[in-house]
Design a protein around this motif. Structure first.
Motif, PDB file in Angstrom:
ATOM      1  N   PHE A  43       0.824  -1.216   0.000  1.00  0.00           N
ATOM      2  CA  PHE A  43       0.000   0.000   0.000  1.00  0.00           C
ATOM      3  C   PHE A  43       0.860   1.268   0.000  1.00  0.00           C
ATOM      4  N   ALA A  44       1.985   1.229  -0.695  1.00  0.00           N
ATOM      5  CA  ALA A  44       2.964   2.327  -0.662  1.00  0.00           C
ATOM      6  C   ALA A  44       2.371   3.696  -0.980  1.00  0.00           C
ATOM      7  N   ASP A  45       1.488   3.777  -1.963  1.00  0.00           N
ATOM      8  CA  ASP A  45       0.947   5.086  -2.343  1.00  0.00           C
ATOM      9  C   ASP A  45      -0.020   5.639  -1.300  1.00  0.00           C
ATOM     10  N   TRP A  46      -0.588   4.790  -0.484  1.00  0.00           N
ATOM     11  CA  TRP A  46      -1.474   5.231   0.593  1.00  0.00           C
ATOM     12  C   TRP A  46      -0.686   5.389   1.892  1.00  0.00           C
ATOM     13  N   ARG A  47       0.342   4.600   2.024  1.00  0.00           N
ATOM     14  CA  ARG A  47       1.075   4.492   3.287  1.00  0.00           C
ATOM     15  C   ARG A  47       2.131   5.578   3.480  1.00  0.00           C
ATOM     16  N   TYR A  48       2.703   6.073   2.369  1.00  0.00           N
ATOM     17  CA  TYR A  48       3.794   7.049   2.436  1.00  0.00           C
ATOM     18  C   TYR A  48       3.455   8.291   1.625  1.00  0.00           C
ATOM     19  N   ASP A  49       3.988   9.442   2.058  1.00  0.00           N
ATOM     20  CA  ASP A  49       3.778  10.673   1.289  1.00  0.00           C
ATOM     21  C   ASP A  49       4.785  10.728   0.136  1.00  0.00           C
ATOM     22  N   GLY A  50       4.755  11.787  -0.636  1.00  0.00           N
ATOM     23  CA  GLY A  50       5.629  11.945  -1.790  1.00  0.00           C
ATOM     24  C   GLY A  50       7.110  11.932  -1.462  1.00  0.00           C
ATOM     25  N   GLU A  51       7.450  12.195  -0.210  1.00  0.00           N
ATOM     26  CA  GLU A  51       8.853  12.183   0.232  1.00  0.00           C
ATOM     27  C   GLU A  51       9.247  10.837   0.851  1.00  0.00           C
ATOM     28  N   GLY A  52       8.316   9.895   0.873  1.00  0.00           N
ATOM     29  CA  GLY A  52       8.610   8.578   1.445  1.00  0.00           C
ATOM     30  C   GLY A  52       8.410   8.486   2.951  1.00  0.00           C
ATOM     31  N   ARG A  53       7.821   9.529   3.528  1.00  0.00           N
ATOM     32  CA  ARG A  53       7.558   9.521   4.978  1.00  0.00           C
ATOM     33  C   ARG A  53       6.227   8.842   5.253  1.00  0.00           C
ATOM     34  N   PRO A  54       6.156   8.027   6.318  1.00  0.00           N
ATOM     35  CA  PRO A  54       4.893   7.364   6.660  1.00  0.00           C
ATOM     36  C   PRO A  54       3.787   8.375   6.945  1.00  0.00           C
ATOM     37  N   ARG A  55       2.609   8.124   6.402  1.00  0.00           N
ATOM     38  CA  ARG A  55       1.431   8.936   6.700  1.00  0.00           C
ATOM     39  C   ARG A  55       0.860   8.408   8.021  1.00  0.00           C
ATOM     40  N   LEU A  56       0.886   9.216   9.029  1.00  0.00           N
ATOM     41  CA  LEU A  56       0.487   8.785  10.367  1.00  0.00           C
ATOM     42  C   LEU A  56      -0.975   8.390  10.452  1.00  0.00           C
ATOM     43  N   ASP A  57      -1.800   8.872   9.519  1.00  0.00           N
ATOM     44  CA  ASP A  57      -3.221   8.530   9.567  1.00  0.00           C
ATOM     45  C   ASP A  57      -3.545   7.227   8.831  1.00  0.00           C
ATOM     46  N   PHE A  58      -2.563   6.622   8.159  1.00  0.00           N
ATOM     47  CA  PHE A  58      -2.832   5.369   7.452  1.00  0.00           C
ATOM     48  C   PHE A  58      -2.797   4.206   8.439  1.00  0.00           C
ATOM     49  N   VAL A  59      -3.757   3.332   8.342  1.00  0.00           N
ATOM     50  CA  VAL A  59      -3.976   2.276   9.331  1.00  0.00           C
ATOM     51  C   VAL A  59      -2.738   1.402   9.577  1.00  0.00           C
ATOM     52  N   LEU A  60      -1.986   1.070   8.559  1.00  0.00           N
ATOM     53  CA  LEU A  60      -0.814   0.200   8.769  1.00  0.00           C
ATOM     54  C   LEU A  60       0.340   0.913   9.464  1.00  0.00           C
ATOM     55  N   ASN A  61       0.282   2.231   9.526  1.00  0.00           N
ATOM     56  CA  ASN A  61       1.329   2.996  10.198  1.00  0.00           C
ATOM     57  C   ASN A  61       0.997   3.270  11.666  1.00  0.00           C
ATOM     58  N   ARG A  62      -0.127   2.810  12.116  1.00  0.00           N
ATOM     59  CA  ARG A  62      -0.534   3.024  13.508  1.00  0.00           C
ATOM     60  C   ARG A  62      -0.023   1.888  14.383  1.00  0.00           C
ATOM     61  N   PRO A  63       0.306   2.177  15.635  1.00  0.00           N
ATOM     62  CA  PRO A  63       0.835   1.138  16.534  1.00  0.00           C
ATOM     63  C   PRO A  63      -0.088  -0.065  16.690  1.00  0.00           C
ATOM     64  N   GLU A  64      -1.397   0.145  16.641  1.00  0.00           N
ATOM     65  CA  GLU A  64      -2.329  -0.969  16.827  1.00  0.00           C
ATOM     66  C   GLU A  64      -2.313  -1.974  15.673  1.00  0.00           C
ATOM     67  N   ALA A  65      -1.712  -1.612  14.553  1.00  0.00           N
ATOM     68  CA  ALA A  65      -1.605  -2.543  13.429  1.00  0.00           C
ATOM     69  C   ALA A  65      -0.417  -3.489  13.590  1.00  0.00           C
ATOM     70  N   GLU A  66       0.504  -3.132  14.447  1.00  0.00           N
ATOM     71  CA  GLU A  66       1.722  -3.941  14.643  1.00  0.00           C
ATOM     72  C   GLU A  66       1.370  -5.379  15.033  1.00  0.00           C
ATOM     73  N   GLY A  67       1.864  -6.318  14.274  1.00  0.00           N
ATOM     74  CA  GLY A  67       1.680  -7.733  14.581  1.00  0.00           C
ATOM     75  C   GLY A  67       0.362  -8.333  14.138  1.00  0.00           C
ATOM     76  N   ALA A  68      -0.529  -7.534  13.581  1.00  0.00           N
ATOM     77  CA  ALA A  68      -1.811  -8.070  13.115  1.00  0.00           C
ATOM     78  C   ALA A  68      -1.581  -8.976  11.919  1.00  0.00           C
ATOM     79  N   ARG A  69      -2.297 -10.080  11.876  1.00  0.00           N
ATOM     80  CA  ARG A  69      -2.123 -11.059  10.807  1.00  0.00           C
ATOM     81  C   ARG A  69      -3.360 -11.219   9.932  1.00  0.00           C
ATOM     82  N   VAL A  70      -4.439 -10.497  10.299  1.00  0.00           N
ATOM     83  CA  VAL A  70      -5.697 -10.604   9.552  1.00  0.00           C
ATOM     84  C   VAL A  70      -6.122  -9.211   9.085  1.00  0.00           C
TER      85      VAL A  70
END
Length: 190
Positions: A43-70
């Motif tokens: 999900f690179a185009d949703w996950r990172y901005d144009g400079e390659g920095r993580p978008r903090l509002d994208f679900v996979l960049n949030r701490p609660e997504a860490e380790g999720a398998r589903v």
């Protein structure tokens, strides 16, 4: 592939419908033939901005997504072009199952060949999952059930051969190679 019998995990919810394979793994990342490392491009185009920095509002960049398998996705997940890199990226990122009300056939087949369980559920079960991001679920590949956070179990379709391969951690080639003694015996008798 590792044998896959059960998955117990929290969910990550991406409710968007029609998430296509170009969003799952953009075309610029398709130059590789190695599955390792593709999770970073998921999900690179949703996950990172144009400079390659993580978008903090994208679900996979949030701490609660860490380790999720589903991953619980909106309707018609994996539509678009055929690219095996899409399930490769999901598996490399740690996902072992995707849940939706509809999963595109080509994506489904590619997922099964790469140890990712495509789970299709009815609209009611799907709505309950969408309403509970981060909820704990249990996938039982052998029983073909998904246990929802409230304890209700819903069945999902899985053909016998794919189920066998997942449970035994083999892909199609591995299965064929496991049949080598029978093939050799047949050829000798012929």
């Amino acid at each position: 592939m590792e044998p896959l019998r059960t998955i117990e995990s929290r969910t990550v919810v991406m409710p968007q419908a029609n998430i296509d394979t170009d969003q799952i793994i953009p075309a610029r990342f398709l130059k590789v033939t190695d599955k390792q490392g593709l999770g970073k491009a998921l999900f690179a185009d949703w996950r990172y901005d144009g400079e390659g920095r993580p978008r903090l509002d994208f679900v996979l960049n949030r701490p609660e997504a860490e380790g999720a398998r589903v991953l619980v996705a909106g309707d018609n997940f994996g539509c678009g072009s055929s690219r095996e890199h899409a399930p490769w990226a999901l598996v490399d990122a740690g996902f072992r199952a995707v849940v939706s009300t509809r999963i595109a056939d080509i994506f489904r087949n590619n997922a099964l060949k790469n140890g990712l369980v495509p789970i299709v559920v009815d609209a009611a079960a799907h709505a309950r999952l969408l309403a509970a991001p981060g909820a704990a679920v249990r996938v039982d590949v052998e029983a073909q059930t998904l246990t929802l956070p409230d304890g209700a179990a819903v069945r999902f379709p899985l053909d016998a051969f794919s189920r066998y391969c997942l449970l035994n951690g083999v892909d199609e080639l591995g299965f064929l190679l496991s049949q080598r003694p029978a093939i050799d015996a047949y050829e000798r008798a012929r």
